[in-house]
Scaffold this motif. Structure first.
Motif, short mmCIF file in Angstrom:
data_model
loop_
_atom_site.label_atom_id
_atom_site.label_comp_id
_atom_site.label_asym_id
_atom_site.label_seq_id
_atom_site.Cartn_x
_atom_site.Cartn_y
_atom_site.Cartn_z
N ASN A 41 0.89 -1.26 -0.07
CA ASN A 41 0.13 -0.07 0.05
C ASN A 41 0.93 1.27 -0.08
N THR A 42 1.94 1.27 0.66
CA THR A 42 3.00 2.47 0.83
C THR A 42 3.57 2.79 -0.89
N LEU A 43 3.71 1.36 -1.31
CA LEU A 43 4.14 1.87 -2.94
C LEU A 43 3.30 2.40 -3.67
N ALA A 44 1.98 1.83 -3.32
CA ALA A 44 0.82 2.29 -4.10
C ALA A 44 0.36 3.60 -4.07
N VAL A 45 0.78 4.22 -2.88
CA VAL A 45 0.46 5.74 -2.62
C VAL A 45 1.32 6.45 -3.11
N GLU A 46 2.70 5.85 -3.06
CA GLU A 46 3.77 6.66 -3.64
C GLU A 46 3.66 6.87 -5.25
N ASP A 47 3.25 5.55 -5.94
CA ASP A 47 2.83 5.60 -7.24
C ASP A 47 1.93 6.69 -7.65
N LEU A 48 0.80 6.73 -6.83
CA LEU A 48 -0.19 7.62 -6.96
C LEU A 48 0.15 9.15 -6.83
N ASN A 49 1.12 9.48 -5.78
CA ASN A 49 1.65 10.70 -5.36
C ASN A 49 2.42 11.24 -6.64
N VAL A 50 3.12 10.28 -7.44
CA VAL A 50 4.09 10.41 -8.49
C VAL A 50 3.05 10.90 -9.59
N SER A 51 2.27 9.92 -9.85
CA SER A 51 1.06 10.38 -10.97
C SER A 51 0.40 11.43 -10.93
N VAL A 52 0.07 11.70 -9.64
CA VAL A 52 -0.52 13.02 -9.49
C VAL A 52 0.29 14.15 -9.65
N GLN A 53 1.50 13.98 -9.31
CA GLN A 53 2.63 15.35 -9.46
C GLN A 53 2.41 15.36 -11.03
N GLY A 54 2.85 14.28 -11.64
CA GLY A 54 3.16 14.32 -13.26
C GLY A 54 1.80 14.98 -13.83
N LEU A 55 0.49 14.51 -13.37
CA LEU A 55 -0.48 15.13 -13.67
C LEU A 55 -0.68 16.71 -13.54
N ARG A 56 -0.06 17.31 -12.28
CA ARG A 56 -0.04 18.48 -12.15
C ARG A 56 0.73 19.40 -13.25
N ASN A 57 1.90 18.67 -13.21
CA ASN A 57 3.25 19.40 -13.89
C ASN A 57 2.24 19.49 -15.60
N ALA A 58 1.93 18.16 -15.73
CA ALA A 58 1.17 18.29 -17.24
C ALA A 58 -0.03 19.54 -17.51
N ILE A 59 -0.89 19.51 -16.32
CA ILE A 59 -1.66 20.72 -16.43
C ILE A 59 -1.15 21.87 -16.44
N GLN A 60 0.00 22.30 -15.67
CA GLN A 60 0.62 23.48 -15.74
C GLN A 60 1.16 23.82 -17.05
N SER A 61 1.94 22.91 -17.39
CA SER A 61 2.57 22.96 -18.60
C SER A 61 1.65 23.48 -19.94
N LEU A 62 0.34 22.74 -19.95
CA LEU A 62 -0.60 22.98 -20.72
C LEU A 62 -1.22 24.51 -20.75
N THR A 63 -1.46 24.99 -19.50
CA THR A 63 -1.90 26.16 -18.97
C THR A 63 -0.91 27.23 -19.57
N ASN A 64 0.39 27.05 -19.18
CA ASN A 64 1.53 27.78 -19.92
C ASN A 64 1.42 27.98 -21.40
N GLU A 65 1.23 26.85 -21.99
CA GLU A 65 1.43 26.84 -23.43
C GLU A 65 0.09 27.71 -24.11
N GLY A 66 -1.11 27.40 -23.46
CA GLY A 66 -2.40 27.90 -23.71
C GLY A 66 -2.22 29.44 -23.56
N LEU A 67 -1.90 29.88 -22.60
CA LEU A 67 -1.75 31.49 -22.46
C LEU A 67 -0.67 32.25 -23.37
N ALA A 68 0.34 31.39 -23.55
CA ALA A 68 1.35 31.85 -24.77
C ALA A 68 0.68 31.96 -26.06
N SER A 69 -0.09 30.84 -26.17
CA SER A 69 -0.95 30.91 -27.69
C SER A 69 -1.82 32.19 -27.83
#
Length: 126
Positions: A41-69
């Protein structure tokens, strides 16, 4: 709400203790099983945290690209409108000049007609 949470915690503790006391496995086996469960369960939670952080980074990147466009498109549209206005302004000036000439001509024709009208009405009355 607090008593509900206390009830859940109490039920979990009592259920866990009853489960441990009535299990056919030894204490060592139960500890190993619990440790493996916690590690999984600890590994599953860590994987989930990594996935959530990756999602946050992707959303931030898309937001920045959208604003630039949007900024780029807005600037391009503003430049196009300004260029169009500069290209059309001479035409608008010529049209205004022609309207002024036509207005002046119409006023002259109206004045000419008015000067002829009294003579025509005088001739008709005689």
């Amino acid at each position: 709400m607090r008593s509900f949470m206390e009830g859940i915690v109490f039920g979990t503790v009592v259920g866990g203790l009853l489960g441990l006391l009535n299990t056919p496995r030894s204490g060592k086996e139960n500890r190993e099983k619990a440790k493996a469960y916690l590690e999984d369960n600890t590994l599953a939670v860590e994987d989930l945290n990594v996935s959530v952080q990756g999602l946050r980074n992707a959303i931030q990147s898309l937001t920045n690209e959208g604003l630039a466009s949007v900024t780029t498109v807005t600037e391009d549209v503003a430049k196009s409108v300004e260029k169009f206005t500069q290209q059309v302004q001479p035409r608008i000036n010529r049209i205004n000049d022609k309207i002024a000439v036509l207005t002046e001509d119409m006023e002259q024709v109206a004045a000419s007609l008015e000067s002829q009208m009294p003579a025509a009405t005088d001739a008709a009355n005689q």
